[in-house]
Design a protein around this motif. Structure first.
Motif, mmCIF file in Angstrom:
data_model
loop_
_atom_site.group_PDB
_atom_site.id
_atom_site.type_symbol
_atom_site.label_atom_id
_atom_site.label_comp_id
_atom_site.label_asym_id
_atom_site.label_seq_id
_atom_site.Cartn_x
_atom_site.Cartn_y
_atom_site.Cartn_z
ATOM 1 N N GLY A 4 -3.719 -7.698 -14.652
ATOM 2 C CA GLY A 4 -4.945 -8.194 -15.492
ATOM 3 C C GLY A 4 -5.802 -9.067 -14.863
ATOM 4 O O GLY A 4 -5.245 -10.178 -14.377
ATOM 5 N N CYS A 5 -6.972 -8.825 -14.839
ATOM 6 C CA CYS A 5 -7.789 -9.569 -14.125
ATOM 7 C C CYS A 5 -9.092 -10.006 -15.330
ATOM 8 O O CYS A 5 -9.521 -9.024 -15.818
ATOM 9 N N THR A 6 -9.735 -11.209 -15.191
ATOM 10 C CA THR A 6 -10.698 -11.257 -15.889
ATOM 11 C C THR A 6 -11.867 -11.730 -15.255
ATOM 12 O O THR A 6 -13.221 -11.463 -15.722
ATOM 13 N N THR A 7 -11.986 -12.063 -14.085
ATOM 14 C CA THR A 7 -13.096 -12.561 -13.066
ATOM 15 C C THR A 7 -13.183 -11.554 -11.790
ATOM 16 O O THR A 7 -12.242 -10.806 -11.529
ATOM 17 N N MET A 8 -14.374 -11.421 -11.382
ATOM 18 C CA MET A 8 -14.682 -10.622 -10.176
ATOM 19 C C MET A 8 -13.793 -11.092 -9.034
ATOM 20 O O MET A 8 -13.092 -10.421 -8.333
ATOM 21 N N THR A 9 -13.834 -12.555 -9.089
ATOM 22 C CA THR A 9 -12.784 -13.040 -7.932
ATOM 23 C C THR A 9 -11.420 -12.668 -8.087
ATOM 24 O O THR A 9 -10.676 -12.142 -7.053
ATOM 25 N N GLU A 10 -10.819 -12.621 -9.166
ATOM 26 C CA GLU A 10 -9.399 -12.118 -9.241
ATOM 27 C C GLU A 10 -9.223 -10.646 -9.135
ATOM 28 O O GLU A 10 -8.363 -10.251 -8.466
ATOM 29 N N ALA A 11 -10.183 -10.108 -9.548
ATOM 30 C CA ALA A 11 -10.117 -8.469 -9.417
ATOM 31 C C ALA A 11 -10.369 -8.077 -7.930
ATOM 32 O O ALA A 11 -9.416 -7.169 -7.467
ATOM 33 N N ASN A 12 -11.272 -8.879 -7.003
ATOM 34 C CA ASN A 12 -11.286 -8.214 -5.721
ATOM 35 C C ASN A 12 -9.878 -8.716 -4.842
ATOM 36 O O ASN A 12 -9.538 -8.036 -4.097
ATOM 37 N N HIS A 13 -9.448 -10.082 -5.452
ATOM 38 C CA HIS A 13 -8.115 -10.538 -4.730
ATOM 39 C C HIS A 13 -6.964 -9.359 -4.916
ATOM 40 O O HIS A 13 -6.240 -8.979 -4.263
ATOM 41 N N ALA A 14 -7.150 -8.964 -6.311
ATOM 42 C CA ALA A 14 -6.165 -7.896 -6.581
ATOM 43 C C ALA A 14 -6.029 -6.613 -5.766
ATOM 44 O O ALA A 14 -5.191 -6.107 -5.250
ATOM 45 N N LEU A 15 -7.204 -6.209 -5.540
ATOM 46 C CA LEU A 15 -7.277 -4.868 -4.615
ATOM 47 C C LEU A 15 -7.088 -5.352 -3.136
ATOM 48 O O LEU A 15 -6.574 -4.659 -2.570
ATOM 49 N N SER A 16 -7.534 -6.530 -2.633
ATOM 50 C CA SER A 16 -7.089 -7.048 -1.351
ATOM 51 C C SER A 16 -5.601 -6.990 -1.018
ATOM 52 O O SER A 16 -5.117 -7.061 0.279
ATOM 53 N N ILE A 17 -4.886 -7.327 -2.058
ATOM 54 C CA ILE A 17 -3.481 -7.224 -1.960
ATOM 55 C C ILE A 17 -2.682 -5.864 -2.400
ATOM 56 O O ILE A 17 -1.489 -6.051 -2.700
ATOM 57 N N GLY A 18 -3.363 -4.993 -2.538
ATOM 58 C CA GLY A 18 -2.997 -3.607 -2.748
ATOM 59 C C GLY A 18 -2.892 -3.215 -4.205
ATOM 60 O O GLY A 18 -2.194 -2.125 -4.397
ATOM 61 N N ALA A 19 -3.493 -3.751 -5.082
ATOM 62 C CA ALA A 19 -3.451 -3.123 -6.619
ATOM 63 C C ALA A 19 -4.002 -1.848 -6.641
ATOM 64 O O ALA A 19 -4.960 -1.517 -5.796
ATOM 65 N N SER A 20 -3.570 -0.790 -7.286
ATOM 66 C CA SER A 20 -4.123 0.360 -7.370
ATOM 67 C C SER A 20 -5.132 0.472 -8.346
ATOM 68 O O SER A 20 -6.099 1.308 -8.183
#
Length: 146
Positions: A48-64
Motif C-alpha cells: 500500500g502506497c499513498t505517495t509517488m515517492t512510496e510507489a517508486n520505492h516499492a517498484l525499485s525493491i521489486g513490488a509487482s
C-alpha cells in the motif's frame, strides 16, 4: 482460484503466508522486509502506497504492483492519472470503495488490478458467484469497448 494474503505488514507474516500457500501478498503499507521475502519466493507483492515517492520505492525493491491505499476511495478514478501520467509503466491495484456500479470507471481509468473484498467475500455462495460473474462481465465488456 488464486489465493493470497492481505494486510501483511512484516517479514514473519509474509513467510508464514507463503509457506501456507499464498500466491500473492497485499499490504496496507510498504515494507522492504516483506518485499525481500516475496522476491525470494517469487510471490507477487502489492504494498500500500499513498505517495509517488512510496510507489517508486516499492517498484525499485521489486513490488509487482502498487496498491493505492488508502487513497483510492477518496480520490476516485482520477487517482490513476496522478500516478500514471509521470510513470505510465506503474502497475496499479485499486482498493477500497469499488463496487459493481463504479468498476467500469476504474477499468477505463487504466488501473490493472481491483481489490473487492466484501463484494466477493460476503453473502451466500450463490450471491458471491453472481457478483464474481458480474465483475468478470464488466471488466471484459469495458476493456473490449476501449
Amino acid at each position: 482460484m488464486i489465493v493470497g494474503a492481505g494486510t501483511v505488514m512484516e517479514a514473519a507474516t509474509a513467510r508464514m503466508a507463503v509457506m501456507s500457500g499464498a500466491q500473492f501478498v497485499v499490504a496496507n503499507m510498504m515494507s522492504d522486509e516483506v518485499a525481500t521475502i516475496c522476491n525470494l519466493y517469487q510471490i507477487p507483492y502489492a504494498p500500500g502506497c499513498t505517495t509517488m515517492t512510496e510507489a517508486n520505492h516499492a517498484l525499485s525493491i521489486g513490488a509487482s504492483f502498487v496498491k493505492c491505499f488508502p487513497i483510492s476511495n477518496t480520490c476516485g478514478p482520477q487517482l490513476v492519472g496522478l500516478f500514471k501520467t509521470p510513470t505510465p509503466w506503474m502497475p496499479l491495484m485499486i482498493s477500497g470503495g469499488i463496487n459493481l456500479d463504479n468498476l467500469a470507471d476504474w477499468v477505463r481509468s487504466g488501473a490493472e488490478c481491483y481489490g473487492m473484498g466484501s463484494l466477493l467475500a460476503k453473502g451466500t455462495a450463490g450471491e458471491i458467484a453472481s457478483n464474481a460473474a458480474q465483475v468478470r462481465k464488466i471488466i471484459d465488456e469495458t476493456r473490449a469497448s476501449m
